[in-house]
Design a protein around this motif. Structure first.
Motif, mmCIF file in Angstrom:
data_model
loop_
_atom_site.group_PDB
_atom_site.id
_atom_site.type_symbol
_atom_site.label_atom_id
_atom_site.label_comp_id
_atom_site.label_asym_id
_atom_site.label_seq_id
_atom_site.Cartn_x
_atom_site.Cartn_y
_atom_site.Cartn_z
ATOM 1 N N LYS A 251 0.838 -1.198 0.000
ATOM 2 C CA LYS A 251 0.000 0.000 0.000
ATOM 3 C C LYS A 251 0.874 1.249 0.000
ATOM 4 O O LYS A 251 0.614 2.216 -0.736
ATOM 5 N N ALA A 252 1.927 1.232 0.833
ATOM 6 C CA ALA A 252 2.817 2.384 0.910
ATOM 7 C C ALA A 252 3.497 2.636 -0.428
ATOM 8 O O ALA A 252 3.622 3.781 -0.880
ATOM 9 N N ARG A 253 3.925 1.562 -1.119
ATOM 10 C CA ARG A 253 4.590 1.720 -2.413
ATOM 11 C C ARG A 253 3.623 2.241 -3.468
ATOM 12 O O ARG A 253 3.995 3.056 -4.323
ATOM 13 N N THR A 254 2.388 1.775 -3.408
ATOM 14 C CA THR A 254 1.398 2.240 -4.371
ATOM 15 C C THR A 254 1.153 3.739 -4.220
ATOM 16 O O THR A 254 1.094 4.483 -5.207
ATOM 17 N N VAL A 255 1.030 4.183 -2.985
ATOM 18 C CA VAL A 255 0.743 5.597 -2.732
ATOM 19 C C VAL A 255 1.967 6.477 -3.017
ATOM 20 O O VAL A 255 1.837 7.574 -3.589
ATOM 21 N N GLY B 18 4.633 5.798 -4.945
ATOM 22 C CA GLY B 18 5.129 5.753 -6.309
ATOM 23 C C GLY B 18 6.436 4.989 -6.432
ATOM 24 O O GLY B 18 7.143 4.740 -5.448
ATOM 25 N N SER B 19 6.757 4.645 -7.640
ATOM 26 C CA SER B 19 7.903 3.767 -7.886
ATOM 27 C C SER B 19 9.245 4.440 -7.649
ATOM 28 O O SER B 19 10.266 3.759 -7.525
ATOM 29 N N HIS B 20 9.279 5.767 -7.604
ATOM 30 C CA HIS B 20 10.553 6.470 -7.427
ATOM 31 C C HIS B 20 10.805 6.879 -5.976
ATOM 32 O O HIS B 20 11.749 7.624 -5.691
ATOM 33 N N ALA B 21 9.981 6.398 -5.077
ATOM 34 C CA ALA B 21 10.133 6.775 -3.665
ATOM 35 C C ALA B 21 11.405 6.184 -3.068
ATOM 36 O O ALA B 21 11.800 5.058 -3.389
ATOM 37 N N ASP B 22 12.063 6.950 -2.215
ATOM 38 C CA ASP B 22 13.164 6.416 -1.418
ATOM 39 C C ASP B 22 12.594 5.517 -0.330
ATOM 40 O O ASP B 22 11.525 5.795 0.211
ATOM 41 N N GLU B 23 13.294 4.442 -0.015
ATOM 42 C CA GLU B 23 12.856 3.555 1.064
ATOM 43 C C GLU B 23 13.873 3.599 2.197
ATOM 44 O O GLU B 23 15.072 3.422 1.968
ATOM 45 N N VAL B 24 13.379 3.859 3.393
ATOM 46 C CA VAL B 24 14.210 3.893 4.594
ATOM 47 C C VAL B 24 13.962 2.602 5.366
ATOM 48 O O VAL B 24 12.837 2.345 5.814
#
Length: 543
Positions: free
Chosen positions: A37-41, A43-49
């Protein structure tokens, strides 16, 4: 800009920690729940911590902070590291030798418990700095220690009377010993140099970086005043804002000059107006009102007189900085003008008089007045906070068995007051609204250290002495709320910060572990590894 925090837990206000991922989009929390859900909201270019099993917390908000004082002292004669009277003198000596061009040796941070009876003298300072004036504020900032040269320049002699709101400690011949309490400090400070605006701004920036390293994303500055040189500490914030340097979210408490009356109200209104519209991160609509001192110097205002070193009552019940009738008039006028009030109330009598004044206000006020410190509180007054919508602004780190408490405070309080000391558990059970802070640089600014003491009523350093009034311990969830959503509410920012909630600003702190999943004995071992404000990382450990 989007960020996803995953592989850990997050703090849920009112509950504790929960498993889940948090997505941030454009500086706001956009989703809470599963990783997909977090990735969908986001987006694919989000940084992941990767939280690595740690905890994502709302940024901490210190409800009683002195950033400029703390930041400045880091570059002055800083006695905060001293662990003995000898250490203090050696630090002063070394500072004076390193700074031969300094006309005054100015600093602070010395602890009263390092000296017999909490009272050093001018002679220790004279031995290492005989030729230049020295003025050193104590760690609690209610006492100043000076040398003979400072007394000479300030013109303070055996014939100088004590001011109404302070005391001059004197030797057996009636001469000033070098120690000044409360308003007596002004007798020396009127002759000593006050910081420039540029120095205050530098102190503010130093403090901000330190606060960010502890996960603090906002505070209430408990002392914005105009100094004797005419420099207004408010201007340090306005300068920082104009330069784009203010990152944290601040409510400033303008100083109520207790030597004056209501004639100062238009000046306070004008100062508040100067801050309006400059930044959504800063406002100056609170007023700091100092009602009493501290018990270590016998100046906190109590309902029972202090005892002497032999357990006998004295004639001293502390110092009342503002007459009760005048206080009620001041409170009514400030409330009517739309100012929040931030009371310094340590002794039980000061607490009662604050609440009595608030009780006379119209019941529809939403200014969120608050009482800070609350060292001694009558149980009857504990129950009044909720009904008066008065916030209990607590500094939990002090509620432990350490020398200031066991050697300099309890032995001099009437024994009937002992059970009333730092009744934080009772305040929580009475549904008082709670905010939390440190009073830094009076004590450690680390919220996790304060939480540890709130939960355990001891720290690692004091654990051998056992917990201090253990029935007043708080749950970790309650004190975490006080440091986040509780302080946000007090600062009128609860709709935008203080909680991990969809739509709230992404003011966040990453903790290297989840204290809710570990022993309460280890809370103070947790450390902050990263801090974000409005979704932007503003501090990273090791960066």
């Amino acid at each position: 800009m989007s960020t996803i925090f995953t592989n850990g837990r997050y703090f849920d206000s009112g509950t504790g920690s929960r498993v889940g991922s948090v997505a941030v989009v454009n500086g706001r929390i956009a989703a809470i729940g599963g990783l997909e859900k977090a990735r969908t909201v986001a987006g694919s270019h989000a940084d992941e911590v990767d939280l690595q099993g740690g905890l994502l917390s709302p940024g901490f908000i210190d409800a009683h902070f002195h950033p400029m004082m703390g930041g400045l002292e880091r570059s002055m004669c800083d006695l905060g590291s001293a662990t003995s009277a000898r250490d203090c003198v050696e630090i002063v000596s070394a500072f004076a030798q390193r700074n031969p061009a300094e006309a005054w040796i100015v600093g602070g941070g010395w602890r009263l418990d390092l000296f017999p009876g909490g009272v050093p003298t001018r002679h220790e300072l004279d031995a290492v700095v005989p030729d230049r004036p020295v003025i050193l504020r104590s760690a609690d900032r209610h006492v100043s220690w000076v040398n003979s040269r400072a007394l000479e320049i300030a013109g303070v002699t055996a014939h100088t009377p004590d001011p109404d709101d302070g005391r001059v400690v004197r030797d057996s011949q009636g001469n000033p010993s070098g120690i000044f309490y409360e308003g007596g400090i002004a007798l020396i400070e009127r002759a000593s140099p006050a910081p420039s605006q540029s120095a205050l701004k530098r102190g503010l920036m130093v403090a901000q970086e330190y606060a960010l390293s502890l996960g603090i994303t906002g505070w209430q500055d408990a002392l914005l005043r105009v100094q004797q040189n005419g420099v207004d500490s408010l201007d340090a914030y306005l300068e920082a804002i104009s330069e784009g340097g203010l990152k944290v979210k601040v409510t400033g408490a303008l100083w109520w000059d207790r030597t004056r009356g209501l004639e100062q109200l238009p000046e306070l209104v004008a100062r508040r107006r100067r801050a309006e519209g400059k930044s959504d991160r800063f406002r100056a609509d609170s007023i700091k009102i100092m009602l009493d001192g501290i018990p270590e110097s016998f100046t906190a205002l109590l309902s029972h007189p202090y005892h002497d070193g032999h357990g006998n009552p004295t004639n001293n019940s502390g110092i009342r900085h503002i007459d009760t009738a005048a206080l009620r008039q001041i409170v009514r006028a400030l409330d009517a003008e739309g100012f929040q009030m931030h009371f310094h109330a340590i002794g039980d009598q000061a607490v009662r008089e604050s609440l009595d004044a608030l009780a006379e206000l119209p019941g529809n006020s939403d200014l969120r007045h608050h009482l800070a410190h609350l060292q001694v509180v009558n149980p009857e007054d504990v129950r009044r906070f909720a009904g008066l919508t008065a916030t209990a602004n607590i500094q939990p780190l002090w509620a432990q068995n350490e020398p200031v408490m066991t050697d300099l405070t309890l032995p001099f309080l009437d024994p009937s007051l002992w059970p009333w000391v730092y009744p934080f558990g009772d305040l929580a059970r009475a549904n008082a609204h709670l905010a939390a802070g440190s009073d830094w640089p009076v004590s450690d600014a680390n919220p996790l250290a304060g939480m540890h003491v709130a939960v355990n009523r001891s720290s690692h350093a004091s654990s051998a002495a056992g917990p201090f009034i253990p029935e007043q311990a708080m749950s970790l969830q309650v004190i975490w709320d006080a440091y986040t959503s509780g302080s946000a509410w007090t600062n009128h920012r609860e709709t935008t910060t203080g909680a991990i909630r969809v739509g709230a600003a992404a003011d966040l702190a990453v903790i290297d572990r989840d204290p809710f999943s570990n022993s309460i004995d280890h809370i103070e071992r947790a450390i902050v590894t990263g801090t974000w404000i409005d979704g932007e990382q503003v501090w990273a450990r090791g960066a």
